[in-house]
Design an enzyme around this catalytic site. Structure first.
Site, mmCIF file in Angstrom:
data_model
loop_
_atom_site.group_PDB
_atom_site.id
_atom_site.type_symbol
_atom_site.label_atom_id
_atom_site.label_comp_id
_atom_site.label_asym_id
_atom_site.label_seq_id
_atom_site.Cartn_x
_atom_site.Cartn_y
_atom_site.Cartn_z
ATOM 1 N N GLY A 52 0.837 -1.192 0.000
ATOM 2 C CA GLY A 52 0.000 0.000 0.000
ATOM 3 C C GLY A 52 0.870 1.239 0.000
ATOM 4 C CB ALA A 53 0.110 4.781 -0.739
ATOM 5 C CE LYS A 70 3.721 0.155 3.527
ATOM 6 N NZ LYS A 70 3.025 1.452 3.578
ATOM 7 C CD GLU A 97 9.509 0.229 5.581
ATOM 8 O OE1 GLU A 97 9.376 0.382 4.346
ATOM 9 O OE2 GLU A 97 8.972 0.970 6.417
ATOM 10 C CB CYS A 148 -5.184 11.477 -2.024
ATOM 11 S SG CYS A 148 -4.452 13.016 -2.633
ATOM 12 C CB CYS A 201 -5.356 10.379 -5.742
ATOM 13 S SG CYS A 201 -5.598 12.125 -6.147
ATOM 14 C CB CYS A 261 -3.225 15.024 -5.591
ATOM 15 S SG CYS A 261 -4.887 15.555 -5.098
#
Length: 211
Positions: free
Chosen positions: A9-10, A15, A101, A158, A198, A201
């Site tokens: 995921g971003a 996470k 990571e 976002c 997003c 953006c």
């Protein structure tokens, strides 16, 4: 059958929190887990920390030239040895390996993770981000996308409320789109930070630039 999971995921998608929760869930049921992360992630040194304040030391760190399967085997032997010393007739083994990571792993180290799963019969849960601040895949993430039995996306939003896909880099509070692939956030003298964004953006801030 054991599986290799890639949960991605971003940034700020939870996470590390999810990893620590997974470790807790295993241990609550009396099972033993091992935690690891690449040494390149200098934030929090030898611990995994979530932005919610939870933290836990790793069992081992992974250097760029390390054989991950060999490291895992050594730690697995330690777990068995320690448990036998405490309870001679006990049969204790590692139920799961959790990697934080994971994007910083090399291609060869991700191959090691698959070998741990298939040849050693131990599930591996790898957590990481797919792409860098220039929207390019990290080598470890690319290989995980190729090899993982199961892909699971952890979502975040976002600033505009849309689903975040990318990780924009800021230096001194200003967006930058050139530089080294790896710059650990909040530890640089130039105050490197990141913002999950997003596509709309991100393109607005980059002037339409991708990669």
């Amino acid at each position: 059958m054991a599986k290799l999971y890639f949960r991605y995921g971003a940034m700020n998608s939870g996470k590390s929190t999810a990893l620590l929760q997974a470790a807790y869930n295993y241990e609550e049921r009396g099972q033993h887990v091992l935690l690891a992360k690449p040494v390149i992630d200098t934030k929090d040194a030898d611990s995994i920390s979530s932005r919610l304040g939870m933290s836990r030391p790793v069992d081992f760190l992974i250097r760029p030239d390390d054989d991950v399967r060999a490291l895992f085997a050594a730690q697995r032997a330690r777990v068995r040895r320690d448990s036998a010393a405490l309870i001679p007739d006990a049969s204790v083994d590692v139920a799961c390996l959790l990697i934080d990571e994971a994007q910083f792993l090399t291609r060869e180290q991700v191959d090691d993770l698959l070998r741990i799963v298939v040849l050693d019969g131990v599930p591996v849960l790898a957590y990481g981000i797919r792409t860098d601040f220039q929207t390019q895949a990290f080598p470890g993430s690319r290989r995980l996308l190729e090899l993982a039995h199961t892909l699971e996306e952890l979502k975040t939003i976002c600033r505009c409320g849309r689903k975040a896909l990318f990780n924009a880099r800021l230096v001194g509070g200003r967006f930058v789109f050139d530089g080294d692939q790896v710059a650990i956030d909040e530890l640089s003298a130039d105050r490197v930070t990141y913002e999950s964004m997003c596509a709309e953006c991100y393109l607005h801030e980059s002037g339409g630039r991708l990669g």
